[in-house]
Every structure is written in C-alpha cells, then in structure tokens.
Design a protein around this motif. Structure first.
Motif, PDB file in Angstrom:
ATOM      1  N   PRO A 355     -70.107   4.870 -11.711  1.00 42.04           N
ATOM      2  CA  PRO A 355     -70.276   6.062 -10.860  1.00 42.04           C
ATOM      3  C   PRO A 355     -68.949   6.558 -10.286  1.00 42.04           C
ATOM      4  CG  PRO A 355     -71.094   4.091  -9.759  1.00 42.04           C
ATOM      5  CD  PRO A 355     -70.837   3.707 -11.169  1.00 42.04           C
ATOM      6  N   GLY A 356     -67.966   5.640 -10.148  1.00 41.15           N
ATOM      7  CA  GLY A 356     -66.642   6.035  -9.664  1.00 41.15           C
ATOM      8  C   GLY A 356     -65.686   6.406 -10.778  1.00 41.15           C
ATOM      9  N   ASN A 357     -66.192   6.364 -12.025  1.00 39.39           N
ATOM     10  CA  ASN A 357     -65.470   6.812 -13.209  1.00 39.39           C
ATOM     11  C   ASN A 357     -64.155   6.059 -13.438  1.00 39.39           C
ATOM     12  OD1 ASN A 357     -67.199   9.066 -14.313  1.00 39.39           O
ATOM     13  ND2 ASN A 357     -67.041   9.664 -12.172  1.00 39.39           N
ATOM     14  N   LYS A 430     -89.237   8.945  -3.216  1.00 42.91           N
ATOM     15  CA  LYS A 430     -88.848  10.228  -2.621  1.00 42.91           C
ATOM     16  C   LYS A 430     -87.746  10.891  -3.461  1.00 42.91           C
ATOM     17  CE  LYS A 430     -88.680  13.510   0.425  1.00 42.91           C
ATOM     18  NZ  LYS A 430     -89.801  14.484   0.518  1.00 42.91           N
ATOM     19  N   ILE A 431     -86.765  10.109  -3.909  1.00 42.48           N
ATOM     20  CA  ILE A 431     -85.680  10.660  -4.722  1.00 42.48           C
ATOM     21  C   ILE A 431     -86.230  11.219  -6.029  1.00 42.48           C
ATOM     22  CG2 ILE A 431     -83.606  10.057  -6.044  1.00 42.48           C
ATOM     23  CD1 ILE A 431     -82.877   8.109  -3.813  1.00 42.48           C
ATOM     24  N   LYS A 432     -87.135  10.489  -6.667  1.00 44.52           N
ATOM     25  CA  LYS A 432     -87.748  10.960  -7.914  1.00 44.52           C
ATOM     26  C   LYS A 432     -88.489  12.271  -7.692  1.00 44.52           C
ATOM     27  CE  LYS A 432     -88.384   6.357  -9.938  1.00 44.52           C
ATOM     28  NZ  LYS A 432     -89.383   5.338 -10.333  1.00 44.52           N
ATOM     29  N   GLU A 433     -89.213  12.335  -6.583  1.00 45.68           N
ATOM     30  CA  GLU A 433     -89.995  13.539  -6.275  1.00 45.68           C
ATOM     31  C   GLU A 433     -89.081  14.756  -6.106  1.00 45.68           C
ATOM     32  OE1 GLU A 433     -92.347  15.235  -2.385  1.00 45.68           O
ATOM     33  OE2 GLU A 433     -92.507  13.082  -2.809  1.00 45.68           O
ATOM     34  N   VAL A 434     -87.983  14.580  -5.371  1.00 49.01           N
ATOM     35  CA  VAL A 434     -87.053  15.692  -5.144  1.00 49.01           C
ATOM     36  C   VAL A 434     -86.367  16.098  -6.446  1.00 49.01           C
ATOM     37  CG1 VAL A 434     -84.930  16.375  -3.970  1.00 49.01           C
ATOM     38  CG2 VAL A 434     -86.699  15.114  -2.725  1.00 49.01           C
ATOM     39  N   LEU A 435     -85.964  15.118  -7.255  1.00 47.95           N
ATOM     40  CA  LEU A 435     -85.317  15.422  -8.532  1.00 47.95           C
ATOM     41  C   LEU A 435     -86.228  16.253  -9.434  1.00 47.95           C
ATOM     42  CD1 LEU A 435     -83.520  12.047  -9.370  1.00 47.95           C
ATOM     43  CD2 LEU A 435     -82.412  14.261  -9.066  1.00 47.95           C
ATOM     44  N   GLU A 436     -87.484  15.892  -9.491  1.00 51.15           N
ATOM     45  CA  GLU A 436     -88.427  16.652 -10.301  1.00 51.15           C
ATOM     46  C   GLU A 436     -88.598  18.068  -9.749  1.00 51.15           C
ATOM     47  OE1 GLU A 436     -92.025  14.441 -10.419  1.00 51.15           O
ATOM     48  OE2 GLU A 436     -91.191  12.786 -11.599  1.00 51.15           O
ATOM     49  N   ASP A 437     -88.593  18.176  -8.425  1.00 55.11           N
ATOM     50  CA  ASP A 437     -88.805  19.469  -7.780  1.00 55.11           C
ATOM     51  C   ASP A 437     -87.661  20.445  -8.066  1.00 55.11           C
ATOM     52  OD1 ASP A 437     -90.261  21.235  -5.995  1.00 55.11           O
ATOM     53  OD2 ASP A 437     -88.664  20.875  -4.542  1.00 55.11           O
ATOM     54  N   VAL A 438     -86.415  19.932  -8.161  1.00 59.59           N
ATOM     55  CA  VAL A 438     -85.247  20.798  -8.399  1.00 59.59           C
ATOM     56  C   VAL A 438     -84.806  20.757  -9.854  1.00 59.59           C
ATOM     57  CG1 VAL A 438     -84.440  20.580  -6.019  1.00 59.59           C
ATOM     58  CG2 VAL A 438     -83.611  18.970  -7.750  1.00 59.59           C
ATOM     59  N   LYS A 439     -85.710  20.250 -10.712  1.00 59.81           N
ATOM     60  CA  LYS A 439     -85.427  20.193 -12.163  1.00 59.81           C
ATOM     61  C   LYS A 439     -84.153  19.395 -12.474  1.00 59.81           C
ATOM     62  CE  LYS A 439     -87.903  24.425 -13.362  1.00 59.81           C
ATOM     63  NZ  LYS A 439     -88.591  24.562 -12.078  1.00 59.81           N
ATOM     64  N   TYR A 440     -83.980  18.303 -11.730  1.00 60.33           N
ATOM     65  CA  TYR A 440     -82.908  17.322 -11.950  1.00 60.33           C
ATOM     66  C   TYR A 440     -81.498  17.891 -11.738  1.00 60.33           C
ATOM     67  CZ  TYR A 440     -86.646  14.392 -13.639  1.00 60.33           C
ATOM     68  OH  TYR A 440     -87.815  13.665 -13.709  1.00 60.33           O
ATOM     69  N   SER A 458     -74.920   6.987  -6.280  1.00 62.07           N
ATOM     70  CA  SER A 458     -74.942   5.544  -6.002  1.00 62.07           C
ATOM     71  C   SER A 458     -76.372   5.031  -5.883  1.00 62.07           C
ATOM     72  CB  SER A 458     -74.172   5.256  -4.703  1.00 62.07           C
ATOM     73  OG  SER A 458     -72.830   5.618  -4.830  1.00 62.07           O
ATOM     74  N   LYS A 459     -77.226   5.801  -5.240  1.00 63.40           N
ATOM     75  CA  LYS A 459     -78.621   5.393  -5.075  1.00 63.40           C
ATOM     76  C   LYS A 459     -79.351   5.412  -6.414  1.00 63.40           C
ATOM     77  CE  LYS A 459     -79.192   6.663  -0.212  1.00 63.40           C
ATOM     78  NZ  LYS A 459     -79.499   5.275   0.207  1.00 63.40           N
ATOM     79  N   LEU A 460     -79.058   6.390  -7.263  1.00 66.67           N
ATOM     80  CA  LEU A 460     -79.683   6.441  -8.585  1.00 66.67           C
ATOM     81  C   LEU A 460     -79.344   5.199  -9.380  1.00 66.67           C
ATOM     82  CD1 LEU A 460     -79.013  10.191  -9.563  1.00 66.67           C
ATOM     83  CD2 LEU A 460     -81.194   9.178  -8.877  1.00 66.67           C
ATOM     84  N   LYS A 461     -78.093   4.744  -9.270  1.00 66.54           N
ATOM     85  CA  LYS A 461     -77.675   3.534  -9.980  1.00 66.54           C
ATOM     86  C   LYS A 461     -78.325   2.298  -9.372  1.00 66.54           C
ATOM     87  CE  LYS A 461     -75.027   5.915 -12.598  1.00 66.54           C
ATOM     88  NZ  LYS A 461     -75.488   6.210 -13.950  1.00 66.54           N
ATOM     89  N   ALA A 462     -78.268   2.195  -8.052  1.00 60.70           N
ATOM     90  CA  ALA A 462     -78.791   1.002  -7.386  1.00 60.70           C
ATOM     91  C   ALA A 462     -80.290   0.835  -7.584  1.00 60.70           C
ATOM     92  CB  ALA A 462     -78.455   1.078  -5.893  1.00 60.70           C
ATOM     93  N   LEU A 463     -81.030   1.953  -7.636  1.00 64.02           N
ATOM     94  CA  LEU A 463     -82.479   1.902  -7.749  1.00 64.02           C
ATOM     95  C   LEU A 463     -82.975   2.013  -9.203  1.00 64.02           C
ATOM     96  CD1 LEU A 463     -83.304   4.209  -4.703  1.00 64.02           C
ATOM     97  CD2 LEU A 463     -83.582   1.712  -4.815  1.00 64.02           C
TER      98      LEU A 463
END
Length: 467
Positions: A355-357, A430-440, A458-463
């Motif tokens: 994530p930090g490239n 909650k993160i999945k729900e928001v991502l779907e709502d804004v079309k990722y 960071s949260k996407l990676k950790a979860l």
C-alpha cells in the motif's frame, strides 16, 4: 582588475577575505544574504563568486543555478565547514570552478583564483561511500506494460513546455518521474525546485512560493526569494498540490496565466519563466469545481495528465526494484557483497500488496538488509510482520473463495465473539457497503467514510477486502 563577490553569512569571514584579496589587487564586494548577492550580480559583473555552500534559506545548488542564469561567465568557488563529497561532485560536474574546505587558507584561495584549478578535498571513507551511492541511477523504470506506457508518455511530454499533473498513490515515485520530465526538456540545465505543498502552512505559503519584501509581516526582517523565482528558467515541482489553500491557488493561477509573480508585501511584478509539474494522490478532476480545488486551475495545469501506476500493478517490476534497493543499501552500509533474500522472504515480498508502494518497499529492504545471516541471506523473519503474514492471508482468502461459500474472515469472526472481532466485522461490512454505493470509487468512499484515502487503503488490506 578582476572583481570578486564574496557571499558568506559570517560578516567576519567576508571582511577578512575582502581585506586580503583587496591587498592582492582584486576589487571585492561582500554579501551575507543570497538574495542581496543576486541583486548585486544583476547590477555588476564579477569574474569570481566565492560563496559558502550553505547560505541562509538557500542551498548552494539552487544559488549556483541562479548565478549562472544571471552571469554565465562568472567562475564560482564554493566553501564549506563540512565538505560533503556528493555536493562536491555535483557542483564540479555542474560547472563550479572549485570547492574548498573551511577554514580557508588565503594563499590557497589566491592560487585557485590565479591558476583556476579544480581543487577537490581528499575524501574520507564515508565520503567515498557516498560517491559510490551517487554513481548509482536514481531512477528505475521497469519492464512491465504499465511502466513502458509511462516511460513512453514521459518521452513525449518531456521536451515540451506543457504543464503536467502526475496522479498516483503515495510512494509511487512521482517526484522521480517529475525529475525525468525535467531532464528530457530543454530546461535540464536550469534549476529543478521541488516543493512539498503539504508542509506549507496557510499563513506562509505565499511567502515560500512567491517570496516577500522586508517588513511585509511580523518577522519579515529581510527580503525573501520564493521558490518560483528560484526556479526561474527551469521547473518547479509542486507535490501534493491539493493541499494549497484557495487563496494560494488563485495566486498560482495568475502566475501561470500572466507569467508574473508579486512578492508578499511588494508592488513590483516579477516576470518568470517556469514550467510547473504538479503531483497529487487524489483525483483532482473529481475534486475540482468543489470547495476543494479550483476548476480553472485544474484545467490550466492539466495540459498533460500522467497516471503513475501503483507497485502492485507493475507485475515483475518488483524484482528490479528489489535488486536495485539491495545494491544501493549494500553501498550505503559499506558491505562487500550484496545479500540475497531467501526463497521464503522473496515470496513474502512478491505476495505483499505494498500500500506504501515503492517507498515502503525501499524502507523494508533497507531494514531487512541489516539482518543478513552468515551466508549473506536475508530470512523472512527480517521483514516486518505485516509483510510476512500477507502471504498466509492471501492463501487463506484464495482457499475460502475456492471451497467455501463464506469467506475465511467471516468464519473467524463467527468463531470469535470478543468485542474487537465484532467491531472489525462491523467495520468491514460498512466499508463494503459504502464501496458498493459509490461504485468502488476509493476517493468518494473515503470522503463518505470521513477518513483519509490512505487510511481506507490500509483498512482494505488489513480486512482482506478485495476491490
């Protein structure tokens, strides 16, 4: 009679050299400020400029380019209390006549003025090591399709005077590409000035970028040359430009359109010829037109937009970066032989999503290089825990998708009913729900969740949330 300009922040040094050189038949002026010295050079011609490399508020390399832009035939001699071979090599390569260590020997200085030798102090072991590191290239492009696309576009836009926006996640090497664009242009012999807009406070951003006049505000005890004036004739790189306030954005737009600047507290308009390369880890197009970023400034800057790919999308390029950073760290540490990663460690590096490239990869390799064993191998245990465990997490996630209807993460949460696990599960949903709502769209998702975009990654990676 040859004339000399002495620039040193210590008045005693200026006076001592002036007396000695005057006695030897030279006409001498002195200055303790780079900005004042620049004004003197505009009004007078000097055969020699003798300057301390570290002047107040201006590094020697920037001052050198300003001297050459005003008076190309002036011979420049740098002095310094702490001679850094990297600076010596760079300045001599750029065209400086000599680089002398302080305290100065007046007789040696006169000899330099008469014979014009390029006298370089004998390097210490540490300076030799720095010189070896300096010889290594600062830029690795890679062989992946994405890397080749970026390289091709840099080759096209580099020779032009187009303003460029570099878009990419943090740590993807946007400044390296900016320097490459500058190097490909006709401005390559002129200054390249990099500015981190995230470090500019709202109150002082105008002064830092455009300069200020003496007395312009409380604390402005001298005149100040801004970054734009320093970069005149060359390129200015504005990193994280989205952090600039609306007032500074307006001033920047005027500078771009009119090719003039006005110092804070000043009335004189100063003409400038500067190419702008801006960088951002946000989507400026989506942000423009709102209270975040001026739409007219975006369209003025975006004559060419270059998207810098993250490391995870560059395929086998990671092997080139690993090899490059290993070799560079070996030189920095003074090791005789470049270490190698074990197969297990290499698998961890390749599986990790970074994530930090490139910046994160570089730091991980530098740290891990300290733990090479007696066989000059770097074990997986030398890597940070998040990198070591990434391979196992990815394998578990892959297995769950192939053989189970319910993801491993959710199975674990169902088995563990502690408060932390329940909270993590709720956060993941909650993160999945928001991502779907804004079309990722990650930028919009971060805004809706009221967190920084980097925090979202960071949260996407950790979860273990795929996207």
């Amino acid at each position: 009679m040859e004339s000399i300009l002495i620039v040193d922040n210590q008045v005693s040094v200026c006076n001592l050299l002036k007396r000695y050189l005057t006695d030897n038949g030279y006409t001498v002026d002195t200055s303790t400020q780079a900005t004042h010295a620049i004004q003197l050079m505009k009004d007078n011609h000097y055969q020699f400029v003798i300057s301390d490399y570290r002047l107040p508020k201006m590094e020697g390399n920037v001052f050198f380019h300003m001297i050459k832009s005003i008076s190309p035939k002036s011979r420049v001699i740098f002095t310094s209390n702490q001679v850094n071979l990297k600076n010596v090599v760079n300045m001599i390569r750029e065209g400086a006549s000599s680089y002398l260590a302080k305290p100065l020997n007046p007789d040696e200085l006169v000899e330099v003025l008469k014979q014009k030798p390029r006298s370089v102090p004998s390097p210490s072991a540490s300076e030799k090591k720095e010189a070896a590191v300096e010889k290594m290239p600062d830029y690795v492009n890679g062989e992946s399709k994405r890397a080749k696309e970026v390289e091709f576009k840099v080759g096209k836009v580099g020779p032009t005077n187009f303003s460029v926006i570099l878009e990419g996640e943090t740590g993807t090497g946007k400044e390296s590409y900016a320097r490459l664009i500058h190097h490909c242009s006709e401005r390559k012999e002129k200054p390249f000035v990099a500015v981190d807009c995230g470090c500019l406070s709202r109150e002082l951003a105008g002064s830092e970028l455009f300069g200020h006049e003496k007395g312009a505000f409380t604390g402005a005890v001298t005149h100040k040359t801004g970054f734009f004036e320093m970069a005149n004739g060359g390129t200015i790189f504005l990193d994280e430009i989205a952090n600039l306030s609306s007032e500074i954005q307006m001033a920047l737009l005027r500078a771009l359109q009119e090719k003039i600047i006005r110092k804070v507290g000043g009335t004189k308009e100063i003409p400038i010829d500067v190419r702008i390369i801006a960088a951002t880890n946000e989507d400026l197009f989506s942000k423009s037109g709102t209270t975040g970023f001026r739409e007219d400034l975006f369209y003025r800057l975006s004559e060419f937009v270059l998207k810098v790919p993250p490391l995870r999308e560059r395929g086998d390029d990671i092997y080139q970066f690993i090899d490059f950073f290993l070799k560079k760290t070996t030189l920095e540490l003074g090791q005789k032989e470049t270490p190698r990663f074990t197969d297990e460690a290499m698998a961890c590096l390749v599986e990790y999503q970074w994530p930090g490239n490139i910046r994160e990869l570089k730091n991980a390799i530098r740290r891990a290089s300290l733990f090479a064993n007696s066989k000059n191998l770097i074990p997986a245990s030398a890597l940070p825990e998040m990198i070591r465990t990434s391979k196992l997490r990815n394998a578990s996630l892959s297995l769950s998708r192939e053989g189970n209807s319910e993801p491993v993460g959710k199975q674990e949460y169902n088995e563990r009913k502690d408060l932390k696990s329940v909270a993590l599960m709720a956060e993941s949903e909650k993160i999945k729900e928001v991502l779907e709502d804004v079309k990722y769209n990650k930028t919009k998702a971060a805004q809706k969740l009221n967190i920084h975009r980097k925090t979202l990654y960071s949260k996407l990676k950790a979860l273990n949330i795929s996207y």
